[in-house]
Design a protein around this motif. Sequence first.
Motif, PDB file in Angstrom:
ATOM      1  N   VAL A   1     -18.133 -65.677 -33.973  1.00 14.36           N
ATOM      2  CA  VAL A   1     -18.597 -65.463 -32.600  1.00 14.36           C
ATOM      3  C   VAL A   1     -17.652 -66.161 -31.620  1.00 14.36           C
ATOM      4  N   VAL A   2     -17.286 -67.401 -31.947  1.00  8.42           N
ATOM      5  CA  VAL A   2     -16.366 -68.163 -31.101  1.00  8.42           C
ATOM      6  C   VAL A   2     -15.023 -67.429 -31.009  1.00  8.42           C
ATOM      7  N   TYR A   3     -14.555 -66.947 -32.150  1.00  5.25           N
ATOM      8  CA  TYR A   3     -13.280 -66.231 -32.234  1.00  5.25           C
ATOM      9  C   TYR A   3     -13.289 -64.991 -31.340  1.00  5.25           C
ATOM     10  N   ILE A   4     -14.404 -64.236 -31.411  1.00  3.70           N
ATOM     11  CA  ILE A   4     -14.501 -63.023 -30.593  1.00  3.70           C
ATOM     12  C   ILE A   4     -14.519 -63.394 -29.109  1.00  3.70           C
ATOM     13  N   ALA A   5     -15.264 -64.456 -28.794  1.00  2.11           N
ATOM     14  CA  ALA A   5     -15.320 -64.905 -27.398  1.00  2.11           C
ATOM     15  C   ALA A   5     -13.922 -65.277 -26.909  1.00  2.11           C
ATOM     16  N   ALA A   6     -13.192 -66.013 -27.732  1.00  2.00           N
ATOM     17  CA  ALA A   6     -11.840 -66.433 -27.363  1.00  2.00           C
ATOM     18  C   ALA A   6     -10.945 -65.210 -27.181  1.00  2.00           C
ATOM     19  N   LEU A   7     -11.121 -64.251 -28.092  1.00  5.20           N
ATOM     20  CA  LEU A   7     -10.305 -63.038 -28.053  1.00  5.20           C
ATOM     21  C   LEU A   7     -10.503 -62.278 -26.744  1.00  5.20           C
ATOM     22  N   PHE A   8     -11.743 -62.259 -26.246  1.00 12.10           N
ATOM     23  CA  PHE A   8     -12.012 -61.521 -25.020  1.00 12.10           C
ATOM     24  C   PHE A   8     -11.703 -62.340 -23.777  1.00 12.10           C
ATOM     25  N   THR A   9     -11.518 -63.655 -23.985  1.00  3.03           N
ATOM     26  CA  THR A   9     -11.134 -64.497 -22.854  1.00  3.03           C
ATOM     27  C   THR A   9      -9.622 -64.437 -22.649  1.00  3.03           C
ATOM     28  N   ALA A  10      -8.895 -64.326 -23.767  1.00  2.48           N
ATOM     29  CA  ALA A  10      -7.431 -64.294 -23.686  1.00  2.48           C
ATOM     30  C   ALA A  10      -7.011 -63.117 -22.822  1.00  2.48           C
ATOM     31  N   ARG A  11      -6.028 -63.384 -21.910  1.00  2.00           N
ATOM     32  CA  ARG A  11      -5.681 -62.315 -21.001  1.00  2.00           C
ATOM     33  C   ARG A  11      -4.173 -62.055 -20.950  1.00  2.00           C
ATOM     34  N   GLU A  12      -3.397 -63.122 -21.149  1.00  2.00           N
ATOM     35  CA  GLU A  12      -1.952 -62.953 -21.002  1.00  2.00           C
ATOM     36  C   GLU A  12      -1.228 -63.166 -22.327  1.00  2.00           C
ATOM     37  N   TRP A  13       0.076 -62.906 -22.304  1.00  2.00           N
ATOM     38  CA  TRP A  13       0.869 -62.947 -23.535  1.00  2.00           C
ATOM     39  C   TRP A  13       0.724 -64.240 -24.310  1.00  2.00           C
ATOM     40  N   LEU A  14       0.787 -65.380 -23.603  1.00  2.00           N
ATOM     41  CA  LEU A  14       0.795 -66.663 -24.296  1.00  2.00           C
ATOM     42  C   LEU A  14      -0.515 -66.889 -25.071  1.00  2.00           C
ATOM     43  N   SER A  15      -1.650 -66.621 -24.377  1.00  2.00           N
ATOM     44  CA  SER A  15      -2.933 -66.844 -25.062  1.00  2.00           C
ATOM     45  C   SER A  15      -3.095 -65.850 -26.226  1.00  2.00           C
ATOM     46  N   TYR A  16      -2.562 -64.630 -26.036  1.00  2.00           N
ATOM     47  CA  TYR A  16      -2.589 -63.670 -27.142  1.00  2.00           C
ATOM     48  C   TYR A  16      -1.776 -64.195 -28.313  1.00  2.00           C
ATOM     49  N   GLY A  17      -0.630 -64.813 -27.972  1.00  2.00           N
ATOM     50  CA  GLY A  17       0.224 -65.386 -29.013  1.00  2.00           C
ATOM     51  C   GLY A  17      -0.510 -66.437 -29.810  1.00  2.00           C
ATOM     52  N   VAL A  18      -1.240 -67.306 -29.087  1.00  3.59           N
ATOM     53  CA  VAL A  18      -2.007 -68.359 -29.764  1.00  3.59           C
ATOM     54  C   VAL A  18      -3.020 -67.739 -30.716  1.00  3.59           C
ATOM     55  N   MET A  19      -3.749 -66.729 -30.220  1.00  3.89           N
ATOM     56  CA  MET A  19      -4.781 -66.074 -31.044  1.00  3.89           C
ATOM     57  C   MET A  19      -4.152 -65.427 -32.274  1.00  3.89           C
ATOM     58  N   LEU A  20      -3.008 -64.778 -32.056  1.00  2.00           N
ATOM     59  CA  LEU A  20      -2.338 -64.100 -33.162  1.00  2.00           C
ATOM     60  C   LEU A  20      -1.929 -65.111 -34.228  1.00  2.00           C
ATOM     61  N   LEU A  21      -1.416 -66.239 -33.756  1.00  2.90           N
ATOM     62  CA  LEU A  21      -0.985 -67.307 -34.658  1.00  2.90           C
ATOM     63  C   LEU A  21      -2.170 -67.789 -35.499  1.00  2.90           C
ATOM     64  N   VAL A  22      -3.294 -68.060 -34.792  1.00  6.19           N
ATOM     65  CA  VAL A  22      -4.499 -68.545 -35.474  1.00  6.19           C
ATOM     66  C   VAL A  22      -4.958 -67.519 -36.513  1.00  6.19           C
ATOM     67  N   THR A  23      -4.991 -66.233 -36.102  1.00  9.39           N
ATOM     68  CA  THR A  23      -5.436 -65.182 -37.017  1.00  9.39           C
ATOM     69  C   THR A  23      -4.557 -65.150 -38.263  1.00  9.39           C
ATOM     70  N   CYS A  24      -3.249 -65.156 -38.059  1.00  6.72           N
ATOM     71  CA  CYS A  24      -2.325 -65.118 -39.193  1.00  6.72           C
ATOM     72  C   CYS A  24      -2.536 -66.324 -40.099  1.00  6.72           C
ATOM     73  N   ALA A  25      -2.735 -67.502 -39.479  1.00  2.00           N
ATOM     74  CA  ALA A  25      -2.929 -68.721 -40.262  1.00  2.00           C
ATOM     75  C   ALA A  25      -4.170 -68.582 -41.148  1.00  2.00           C
ATOM     76  N   ILE A  26      -5.261 -68.059 -40.569  1.00  2.00           N
ATOM     77  CA  ILE A  26      -6.503 -67.928 -41.341  1.00  2.00           C
ATOM     78  C   ILE A  26      -6.312 -66.936 -42.492  1.00  2.00           C
ATOM     79  N   VAL A  27      -5.637 -65.817 -42.184  1.00  3.51           N
ATOM     80  CA  VAL A  27      -5.396 -64.818 -43.231  1.00  3.51           C
ATOM     81  C   VAL A  27      -4.591 -65.448 -44.366  1.00  3.51           C
ATOM     82  N   ALA A  28      -3.566 -66.226 -43.987  1.00  3.57           N
ATOM     83  CA  ALA A  28      -2.713 -66.855 -44.996  1.00  3.57           C
ATOM     84  C   ALA A  28      -3.517 -67.822 -45.861  1.00  3.57           C
ATOM     85  N   VAL A  29      -4.339 -68.645 -45.221  1.00  5.42           N
ATOM     86  CA  VAL A  29      -5.126 -69.635 -45.970  1.00  5.42           C
ATOM     87  C   VAL A  29      -6.140 -68.952 -46.887  1.00  5.42           C
TER      88      VAL A  29
END
Lengths: 284, 268
Positions: free
Chosen positions: B30-58
């Motif tokens: 739920v927190v992740y989805i909220a963050a995803l919909f809050t992110a608006r610009e490239w940098l915040s998208y980058g952060v989310m993408l990084l986090v997502t990739c990290a979780i998938v890797a782990v």
Amino acid sequence: MPKQPIIEIEDLHFTYPGDSAETLRGLNLSIEEGSFAAVLGHNGSGKSTLAKLLNAILLPTSGKIYVCGRDTSDEEHLLDLRRSIGLVFQNPDNQIVANVVEDDVAFAPENLGVEPQEIRRRVDEALKTVGMYEYRLHAPHLLSGGQKQRVAIAGALAMQPRVLVLDEPTAMLDPLGRREVISTVTRLCREQGMTVVLITHHMSECVGADRLIALSDGTVTADGTPREVFSQVELLRGEGLTAPATVRLLYALRKAGFDVPLDALSVDECADAVAGLLRRAGRL
Amino acid sequence: MLKDITIGQYFPGNTIIHRLDPRTKLILVVVYIAALFTAREWLSYGVMLLVTCAIVAVSRISVRTLTRGMKPLVFIICFTGVLNLFYTTGGTTLFDWWIFHVTTEGVKRAVMMVVRILMLISGTFLLTYTTSPMALTDGLELLLNPLKKIHVPIHEMSMVMSMALRFIPTLIEETDKIMSAQRARGADFETGKLLERAKALLPLLVPLFVSAFRRADELAIAMESRCYHGGEGRTRMKQLRMAGRDWLALFSGAALLALIIVMNVYGL
């Protein structure tokens, strides 16, 4: 010491609502504790209905059923009744409720509000009893039919019932799975003293039972040891049932004028009987 | 084709993601989805993408598995992308023909929307991939437990959900069987126009529905035979316990959301 009857059926009649014909017509039976009883009947003989009546899924139209001395129509003690009688059904896929074997076995004790450590103990014990302990973390849909059905038996055992009723447990299995299930059930009865009621239409599965009850059109047509019942080949044929291949062979031989016993059920016994016949004729 | 459906499937494992309490994972999604919909610009998208990739890797869930699960959703993803591409105004015009106007803003929105949907799917898929359905529904039931006070049938809902998840593989197997049986008798599921193909599915759906109802009936009887009588007085073999790693994960989730909100405020 005479054994106590654990299931008593008195003049049981049952009609499905909206059905004109009676499914069960005046059944009287009593089954002893610790015995292995097989109920044999073809489709529509009322044998599956009987299974559902035993644990109060269905209630008798008239007559009484007592399981462990408890009337099945006594709604106040419904849970006590159901925990004392474990049911295993035909289709293993439709009675497994969880995605992991051990979670499924835990379902019944969880429903009964058993303490977590005690559930763990029962689950492990039940899985070891049916020889599925190594598979406890597997997904049920990846198991073979025989294995699934053994899991279902473990699921019933985890309630610690006094009677185990199996309603055509092998109907959807291959020969190997069939053997697995029957040997598991037989072992349960012989080694742990569990009362087993095996409902089936496979004659060969009844060979190891203490008692064979043939059901036809809602009434008992034959009741006795498998040897006694199977030797009544004509009667069985009239009921649309076929005796095991061994008995049919001996019956044909006897009809052709040879002197052979009809109650040699196992393949070995049958072979001995035929060998004896040949020896007497001086051919061996 | 049907083997590709991995929605709601569980891939057992023993990574830290697998071992997290299901309640923690539910809250985190739920927190992740909220963050995803809050992110608006490239940098915040980058952060989310990084986090997502990290979780998938782990979680050691292979990227192949994830993409395979997304296949049925390709159409919706493309559709959203195209809509955003053409219907966003602002920025410099890159392409202008008849009713089609593509602007730099449109390209940006389209890319972001597609990335957002992909991450949304990955996040929720990871939840079901790494959590057994039983644990998931147990967690949900416990989380929503307070609602029982206002007579919301939480236990029943979670039981229905776990049964539905339990029967997905069974019904898929059955569909495959029916399809093979009908193919053997000359049914054609692969060719023809959309309407024809939809019609070809009808003889598939009818037996499937009939058998699903029969299964439900038998299942109900089997459950009753095993003393099921609703959630009252029910215990669990596997008690859920929040461990240190759960609190750490929740804290990290909160920190991520806070970071994204701050970035949003500063227009990053």
